[in-house]
Design a protein around this motif. Structure first.
Motif, PDB file in Angstrom:
ATOM      1  N   ASN A  92       0.742  -1.107   0.054  1.00  0.00           N
ATOM      2  CA  ASN A  92      -0.006   0.117  -0.079  1.00  0.00           C
ATOM      3  C   ASN A  92       0.969   1.249  -0.023  1.00  0.00           C
ATOM      4  O   ASN A  92       0.499   2.248   0.631  1.00  0.00           O
ATOM      5  N   LEU A  93       2.008   1.409  -0.729  1.00  0.00           N
ATOM      6  CA  LEU A  93       2.916   2.352  -0.860  1.00  0.00           C
ATOM      7  C   LEU A  93       2.107   3.226  -2.032  1.00  0.00           C
ATOM      8  O   LEU A  93       1.320   2.776  -2.977  1.00  0.00           O
ATOM      9  N   VAL A  94       2.243   4.606  -2.057  1.00  0.00           N
ATOM     10  CA  VAL A  94       1.734   5.576  -3.015  1.00  0.00           C
ATOM     11  C   VAL A  94       2.778   5.539  -4.222  1.00  0.00           C
ATOM     12  O   VAL A  94       4.143   5.787  -4.086  1.00  0.00           O
ATOM     13  N   PRO A  95       2.342   4.951  -5.393  1.00  0.00           N
ATOM     14  CA  PRO A  95       2.840   4.842  -6.407  1.00  0.00           C
ATOM     15  C   PRO A  95       3.889   5.931  -7.017  1.00  0.00           C
ATOM     16  O   PRO A  95       5.036   5.649  -7.588  1.00  0.00           O
ATOM     17  N   VAL A  96       3.365   6.951  -6.835  1.00  0.00           N
ATOM     18  CA  VAL A  96       4.086   8.324  -7.594  1.00  0.00           C
ATOM     19  C   VAL A  96       5.127   9.061  -6.572  1.00  0.00           C
ATOM     20  O   VAL A  96       5.777   9.865  -6.867  1.00  0.00           O
ATOM     21  N   LEU A 100      11.214   7.988   0.346  1.00  0.00           N
ATOM     22  CA  LEU A 100      11.405   8.868   1.429  1.00  0.00           C
ATOM     23  C   LEU A 100      10.186   9.492   1.409  1.00  0.00           C
ATOM     24  O   LEU A 100       9.506  10.013   2.555  1.00  0.00           O
ATOM     25  N   GLU A 101       9.532   9.802   0.258  1.00  0.00           N
ATOM     26  CA  GLU A 101       8.125  10.734   0.533  1.00  0.00           C
ATOM     27  C   GLU A 101       7.110   9.794   0.928  1.00  0.00           C
ATOM     28  O   GLU A 101       6.286  10.374   1.777  1.00  0.00           O
ATOM     29  N   ASN A 102       7.145   8.505   0.691  1.00  0.00           N
ATOM     30  CA  ASN A 102       6.056   7.629   1.157  1.00  0.00           C
ATOM     31  C   ASN A 102       6.241   7.674   2.778  1.00  0.00           C
ATOM     32  O   ASN A 102       5.259   7.509   3.623  1.00  0.00           O
ATOM     33  N   VAL A 103       7.508   7.552   3.362  1.00  0.00           N
ATOM     34  CA  VAL A 103       7.636   7.674   4.880  1.00  0.00           C
ATOM     35  C   VAL A 103       7.517   9.161   5.294  1.00  0.00           C
ATOM     36  O   VAL A 103       6.828   9.141   6.639  1.00  0.00           O
ATOM     37  N   ASP A 135      15.494   7.759  -2.935  1.00  0.00           N
ATOM     38  CA  ASP A 135      14.560   8.333  -4.389  1.00  0.00           C
ATOM     39  C   ASP A 135      13.955   7.596  -5.249  1.00  0.00           C
ATOM     40  O   ASP A 135      13.551   8.037  -6.381  1.00  0.00           O
ATOM     41  N   HIS A 136      14.072   6.314  -4.648  1.00  0.00           N
ATOM     42  CA  HIS A 136      13.338   5.132  -5.615  1.00  0.00           C
ATOM     43  C   HIS A 136      11.894   4.928  -5.391  1.00  0.00           C
ATOM     44  O   HIS A 136      11.441   5.082  -4.254  1.00  0.00           O
ATOM     45  N   LYS A 137      11.049   4.787  -6.320  1.00  0.00           N
ATOM     46  CA  LYS A 137       9.719   4.712  -6.211  1.00  0.00           C
ATOM     47  C   LYS A 137       9.303   3.038  -6.116  1.00  0.00           C
ATOM     48  O   LYS A 137      10.118   2.331  -6.569  1.00  0.00           O
ATOM     49  N   PRO A 138       8.110   3.030  -5.607  1.00  0.00           N
ATOM     50  CA  PRO A 138       7.983   1.571  -5.367  1.00  0.00           C
ATOM     51  C   PRO A 138       8.053   0.469  -6.557  1.00  0.00           C
ATOM     52  O   PRO A 138       8.764  -0.461  -6.464  1.00  0.00           O
ATOM     53  N   ASP A 139       7.710   0.893  -8.023  1.00  0.00           N
ATOM     54  CA  ASP A 139       7.826   0.104  -8.745  1.00  0.00           C
ATOM     55  C   ASP A 139       9.360  -0.240  -9.081  1.00  0.00           C
ATOM     56  O   ASP A 139       9.750  -1.303  -9.655  1.00  0.00           O
ATOM     57  N   GLN A 145      11.900  -4.933  -0.331  1.00  0.00           N
ATOM     58  CA  GLN A 145      12.153  -3.529   0.132  1.00  0.00           C
ATOM     59  C   GLN A 145      10.941  -2.819  -0.046  1.00  0.00           C
ATOM     60  O   GLN A 145      10.831  -1.852   0.802  1.00  0.00           O
ATOM     61  N   GLN A 146       9.925  -2.771  -0.460  1.00  0.00           N
ATOM     62  CA  GLN A 146       8.708  -2.019  -0.564  1.00  0.00           C
ATOM     63  C   GLN A 146       8.128  -2.430   0.845  1.00  0.00           C
ATOM     64  O   GLN A 146       7.465  -1.323   1.486  1.00  0.00           O
ATOM     65  N   GLN A 147       8.271  -3.665   1.430  1.00  0.00           N
ATOM     66  CA  GLN A 147       7.678  -3.987   2.686  1.00  0.00           C
ATOM     67  C   GLN A 147       8.432  -3.370   3.782  1.00  0.00           C
ATOM     68  O   GLN A 147       8.025  -3.042   4.854  1.00  0.00           O
ATOM     69  N   ARG A 148       9.817  -3.223   3.653  1.00  0.00           N
ATOM     70  CA  ARG A 148      10.717  -2.443   4.388  1.00  0.00           C
ATOM     71  C   ARG A 148      10.168  -1.005   4.626  1.00  0.00           C
ATOM     72  O   ARG A 148      10.177  -0.293   5.565  1.00  0.00           O
TER      73      ARG A 148
END
Length: 227
Positions: A92-96, A100-103, A135-139, A145-148
């Motif tokens: 459930n991360l924001v894809p865009v 860093l921005e998600n956190v 600076d990496h986006k979820p994709d 890594q996404q779960q972390r």
């Protein structure tokens, strides 16, 4: 720290009423990592949603640090935003947004300055081993890594309680073990309580304790895990 007392939940299915939880009670200590286990339909996801203040339509009482969960929707939303964190199976991360921005996002919602957001988010991402991926986006991140990132997001505002719904179900065995150890280590280090609904024996076996549910009731029956 977290106490739930005589929790009852009933769903209506057509003309029938389906009992999801039947007077479930328990206590979970500060910093403890507890697994909610049971077969499909046992009530574990229902209890998780109640403990996470995502479902307020139930009987009984939940208290956090001695204070009952609010019944007012606005107060409930404030408590979720400030004292609770969430980790989901599908991240459930924001894809865009970048990692860093998600956190930073929960901190922004809680009114932290941009400087403090970035400071805290950078620190917690370092703790989960992602300093090189800010600076990496979820994709552009692996599932682990996404779960972390999701774990960092859940912990960045230093909540009292994190609820996690099948956090290792989408991960391979090695990655799941890394994520499990990370959640346990950070929970103990930060004094954050984790309640995890899981079908995963790997997850349950690494928790401090398990709460087994069968047909909406607590059970001492030993679970039979799928091989």
């Amino acid at each position: 720290m977290l106490v739930f007392n005589q929790i009852e939940k009933t769903y209506r299915l057509g003309n029938q009423q389906v009992r999801a939880l039947a007077g479930v009670s328990g206590e979970i200590a500060k910093g403890e990592m507890v697994a909610l286990c049971g077969p499909s339909g046992s009530g574990k996801s229902t209890l998780l949603n109640i403990l996470g203040l995502l479902d307020q339509a139930y009987l009984g009482q939940v208290t956090l640090n001695g204070t009952p969960y609010p019944t007012d929707a606005i107060q409930a939303a404030k408590l979720r935003r400030t004292q609770l964190g969430f980790v989901f199976q599908r991240f459930n991360l924001v894809p865009v947004m970048t990692a860093l921005e998600n956190v930073c996002y929960p901190l922004m919602l809680n009114g932290y300055s941009t400087k403090e957001q970035q400071k805290r988010a950078t620190e917690i991402l370092a703790k989960v081993g992602l300093s090189d991926y800010l600076d990496h986006k979820p994709d552009n991140l692996s599932g682990g890594q996404q779960q972390r990132v999701a774990i960092a997001r859940a912990l960045v505002h230093k909540p009292q309680l994190v609820v996690a719904d099948e956090p290792t179900a989408s991960l391979d065995s090695h990655t799941a073990n890394v994520v499990i150890e990370l959640m346990k280590t950070l929970g103990h280090e930060m004094g954050t309580t984790f309640v995890v609904a899981t079908h995963d024996q790997r997850m349950a076996s690494q928790c401090d304790r398990t709460i087994n549910l069968i047909d909406g009731e607590l059970s001492s029956e030993e679970l039979r895990w799928a091989s």
